[in-house]
Scaffold this motif. Structure first.
Motif, PDB file in Angstrom:
ATOM      1  N   ASN A   1      -3.408  10.839   1.977  1.00  0.00           N
ATOM      2  CA  ASN A   1      -2.641   9.841   2.723  1.00  0.00           C
ATOM      3  C   ASN A   1      -1.969   8.780   1.867  1.00  0.00           C
ATOM      4  O   ASN A   1      -0.877   8.352   2.171  1.00  0.00           O
ATOM      5  N   ASN A   2      -2.594   8.334   0.795  1.00  0.00           N
ATOM      6  CA  ASN A   2      -2.012   7.238   0.023  1.00  0.00           C
ATOM      7  C   ASN A   2      -1.161   7.707  -1.159  1.00  0.00           C
ATOM      8  O   ASN A   2      -0.892   6.936  -2.068  1.00  0.00           O
ATOM      9  N   PHE A   3      -0.714   8.960  -1.146  1.00  0.00           N
ATOM     10  CA  PHE A   3       0.157   9.446  -2.218  1.00  0.00           C
ATOM     11  C   PHE A   3       1.437   8.613  -2.204  1.00  0.00           C
ATOM     12  O   PHE A   3       2.053   8.429  -1.152  1.00  0.00           O
ATOM     13  N   PRO A   4       1.868   8.092  -3.353  1.00  0.00           N
ATOM     14  CA  PRO A   4       2.951   7.095  -3.382  1.00  0.00           C
ATOM     15  C   PRO A   4       4.370   7.645  -3.342  1.00  0.00           C
ATOM     16  O   PRO A   4       5.310   6.931  -3.672  1.00  0.00           O
ATOM     17  N   ALA A   5       4.542   8.896  -2.919  1.00  0.00           N
ATOM     18  CA  ALA A   5       5.885   9.476  -2.919  1.00  0.00           C
ATOM     19  C   ALA A   5       6.012  10.509  -1.811  1.00  0.00           C
ATOM     20  O   ALA A   5       5.020  10.959  -1.239  1.00  0.00           O
ATOM     21  N   ASN A   6       7.240  10.886  -1.548  1.00  0.00           N
ATOM     22  CA  ASN A   6       7.515  11.948  -0.586  1.00  0.00           C
ATOM     23  C   ASN A   6       7.085  13.271  -1.224  1.00  0.00           C
ATOM     24  O   ASN A   6       7.653  13.703  -2.214  1.00  0.00           O
ATOM     25  N   ARG A   7       6.073  13.921  -0.661  1.00  0.00           N
ATOM     26  CA  ARG A   7       5.533  15.140  -1.276  1.00  0.00           C
ATOM     27  C   ARG A   7       6.558  16.263  -1.350  1.00  0.00           C
ATOM     28  O   ARG A   7       6.484  17.113  -2.215  1.00  0.00           O
ATOM     29  N   GLU A   8       7.519  16.261  -0.442  1.00  0.00           N
ATOM     30  CA  GLU A   8       8.543  17.314  -0.465  1.00  0.00           C
ATOM     31  C   GLU A   8       9.532  17.128  -1.608  1.00  0.00           C
ATOM     32  O   GLU A   8      10.257  18.052  -1.959  1.00  0.00           O
ATOM     33  N   LYS A   9       9.556  15.927  -2.181  1.00  0.00           N
ATOM     34  CA  LYS A   9      10.465  15.646  -3.288  1.00  0.00           C
ATOM     35  C   LYS A   9       9.702  15.440  -4.592  1.00  0.00           C
ATOM     36  O   LYS A   9      10.181  14.812  -5.517  1.00  0.00           O
TER      37      LYS A   9
ATOM     38  N   ILE B   1      12.719   7.121  -8.894  1.00  0.00           N
ATOM     39  CA  ILE B   1      12.085   8.260  -9.550  1.00  0.00           C
ATOM     40  C   ILE B   1      10.718   7.768  -9.976  1.00  0.00           C
ATOM     41  O   ILE B   1      10.596   6.738 -10.645  1.00  0.00           O
ATOM     42  N   LYS B   2       9.687   8.479  -9.566  1.00  0.00           N
ATOM     43  CA  LYS B   2       8.319   8.012  -9.778  1.00  0.00           C
ATOM     44  C   LYS B   2       7.546   8.988 -10.663  1.00  0.00           C
ATOM     45  O   LYS B   2       7.533  10.182 -10.399  1.00  0.00           O
ATOM     46  N   PHE B   3       6.913   8.447 -11.683  1.00  0.00           N
ATOM     47  CA  PHE B   3       6.032   9.219 -12.542  1.00  0.00           C
ATOM     48  C   PHE B   3       4.614   8.956 -12.065  1.00  0.00           C
ATOM     49  O   PHE B   3       4.192   7.807 -11.971  1.00  0.00           O
ATOM     50  N   ILE B   4       3.872  10.011 -11.769  1.00  0.00           N
ATOM     51  CA  ILE B   4       2.558   9.856 -11.152  1.00  0.00           C
ATOM     52  C   ILE B   4       1.522  10.613 -11.981  1.00  0.00           C
ATOM     53  O   ILE B   4       1.656  11.823 -12.189  1.00  0.00           O
ATOM     54  N   GLU B   5       0.524   9.913 -12.431  1.00  0.00           N
ATOM     55  CA  GLU B   5      -0.573  10.510 -13.201  1.00  0.00           C
ATOM     56  C   GLU B   5      -1.848  10.392 -12.383  1.00  0.00           C
ATOM     57  O   GLU B   5      -2.148   9.321 -11.847  1.00  0.00           O
ATOM     58  N   VAL B   6      -2.603  11.461 -12.289  1.00  0.00           N
ATOM     59  CA  VAL B   6      -3.828  11.500 -11.498  1.00  0.00           C
ATOM     60  C   VAL B   6      -5.025  11.497 -12.443  1.00  0.00           C
ATOM     61  O   VAL B   6      -5.076  12.280 -13.389  1.00  0.00           O
ATOM     62  N   LYS B   7      -5.970  10.622 -12.179  1.00  0.00           N
ATOM     63  CA  LYS B   7      -7.208  10.566 -12.948  1.00  0.00           C
ATOM     64  C   LYS B   7      -8.384  10.577 -11.987  1.00  0.00           C
ATOM     65  O   LYS B   7      -8.313  10.026 -10.891  1.00  0.00           O
ATOM     66  N   THR B   8      -9.464  11.222 -12.401  1.00  0.00           N
ATOM     67  CA  THR B   8     -10.678  11.236 -11.594  1.00  0.00           C
ATOM     68  C   THR B   8     -11.825  10.670 -12.426  1.00  0.00           C
ATOM     69  O   THR B   8     -11.778  10.691 -13.658  1.00  0.00           O
ATOM     70  N   GLY B   9     -12.829  10.164 -11.732  1.00  0.00           N
ATOM     71  CA  GLY B   9     -14.005   9.640 -12.422  1.00  0.00           C
ATOM     72  C   GLY B   9     -13.650   8.525 -13.389  1.00  0.00           C
ATOM     73  O   GLY B   9     -12.909   7.616 -13.061  1.00  0.00           O
ATOM     74  N   LYS B  10     -14.128   8.635 -14.593  1.00  0.00           N
ATOM     75  CA  LYS B  10     -13.905   7.610 -15.613  1.00  0.00           C
ATOM     76  C   LYS B  10     -12.797   7.991 -16.591  1.00  0.00           C
ATOM     77  O   LYS B  10     -12.630   7.328 -17.614  1.00  0.00           O
ATOM     78  N   SER B  11     -12.060   9.050 -16.294  1.00  0.00           N
ATOM     79  CA  SER B  11     -11.011   9.475 -17.222  1.00  0.00           C
ATOM     80  C   SER B  11      -9.915   8.427 -17.309  1.00  0.00           C
ATOM     81  O   SER B  11      -9.683   7.667 -16.376  1.00  0.00           O
ATOM     82  N   GLN B  12      -9.260   8.380 -18.461  1.00  0.00           N
ATOM     83  CA  GLN B  12      -8.224   7.394 -18.727  1.00  0.00           C
ATOM     84  C   GLN B  12      -7.005   8.078 -19.322  1.00  0.00           C
ATOM     85  O   GLN B  12      -7.064   9.230 -19.731  1.00  0.00           O
ATOM     86  N   LEU B  13      -5.914   7.336 -19.378  1.00  0.00           N
ATOM     87  CA  LEU B  13      -4.709   7.869 -20.002  1.00  0.00           C
ATOM     88  C   LEU B  13      -4.982   8.186 -21.465  1.00  0.00           C
ATOM     89  O   LEU B  13      -5.628   7.410 -22.169  1.00  0.00           O
ATOM     90  N   ASN B  14      -4.448   9.328 -21.929  1.00  0.00           N
ATOM     91  CA  ASN B  14      -4.566   9.618 -23.346  1.00  0.00           C
ATOM     92  C   ASN B  14      -3.453   8.884 -24.097  1.00  0.00           C
ATOM     93  O   ASN B  14      -2.603   8.227 -23.481  1.00  0.00           O
ATOM     94  N   LYS B  15      -3.451   8.994 -25.394  1.00  0.00           N
ATOM     95  CA  LYS B  15      -2.494   8.252 -26.223  1.00  0.00           C
ATOM     96  C   LYS B  15      -1.049   8.574 -25.831  1.00  0.00           C
ATOM     97  O   LYS B  15      -0.221   7.673 -25.673  1.00  0.00           O
ATOM     98  N   HIS B  16      -0.739   9.848 -25.662  1.00  0.00           N
ATOM     99  CA  HIS B  16       0.625  10.252 -25.310  1.00  0.00           C
ATOM    100  C   HIS B  16       1.033   9.717 -23.939  1.00  0.00           C
ATOM    101  O   HIS B  16       2.158   9.253 -23.745  1.00  0.00           O
ATOM    102  N   GLN B  17       0.128   9.762 -22.985  1.00  0.00           N
ATOM    103  CA  GLN B  17       0.414   9.234 -21.648  1.00  0.00           C
ATOM    104  C   GLN B  17       0.643   7.730 -21.685  1.00  0.00           C
ATOM    105  O   GLN B  17       1.516   7.215 -20.992  1.00  0.00           O
ATOM    106  N   LYS B  18      -0.122   7.019 -22.500  1.00  0.00           N
ATOM    107  CA  LYS B  18       0.083   5.578 -22.646  1.00  0.00           C
ATOM    108  C   LYS B  18       1.454   5.288 -23.247  1.00  0.00           C
ATOM    109  O   LYS B  18       2.142   4.350 -22.821  1.00  0.00           O
ATOM    110  N   GLU B  19       1.869   6.096 -24.210  1.00  0.00           N
ATOM    111  CA  GLU B  19       3.191   5.914 -24.819  1.00  0.00           C
ATOM    112  C   GLU B  19       4.287   6.140 -23.788  1.00  0.00           C
ATOM    113  O   GLU B  19       5.257   5.382 -23.721  1.00  0.00           O
ATOM    114  N   ILE B  20       4.144   7.165 -22.976  1.00  0.00           N
ATOM    115  CA  ILE B  20       5.129   7.447 -21.918  1.00  0.00           C
ATOM    116  C   ILE B  20       5.170   6.299 -20.922  1.00  0.00           C
ATOM    117  O   ILE B  20       6.251   5.839 -20.534  1.00  0.00           O
TER     118      ILE B  20
END
Length: 82
Positions: A19-27, A45-64
């Motif tokens: 329900n709380n997905f921040p974008a139109n799923r069809e797009k 245009i939305k960039f969306i990264e999904v994390k579960t538990g205690k996972s965090q952005l990796n170095k490349h994702q942080k740069e992006i």
């Protein structure tokens, strides 16, 4: 640890239907790496990264993320003649 990684990878595919997905799923397009989703909504245009538990952005994702926040985004259109 590998069970958590497998869960996270599987969970990513279901996130657009939450329900709380921040974008139109069809797009929304699933990329998987380095960013999970890119959505082409009418107003952004939305960039969306999904994390579960205690996972965090990796170095490349942080740069992006930083490039996006600093508005260092470019458009390139290539056209080739036969």
């Amino acid at each position: 640890k590998s069970a958590y990684v497998k869960f996270g990878k599987s969970f990513e595919h279901f996130v657009p239907f939450i329900n709380n997905f921040p974008a139109n799923r069809e797009k929304t397009v699933f990329l998987g790496m380095p960013i999970d989703f890119i959505a082409f909504d009418d107003n952004a245009i939305k960039f969306i990264e999904v994390k579960t538990g205690k996972s965090q952005l990796n170095k490349h994702q942080k740069e992006i993320k930083n490039l996006i926040l600093e508005k260092k985004i470019e458009w390139h259109e290539l056209q080739y003649d036969r």
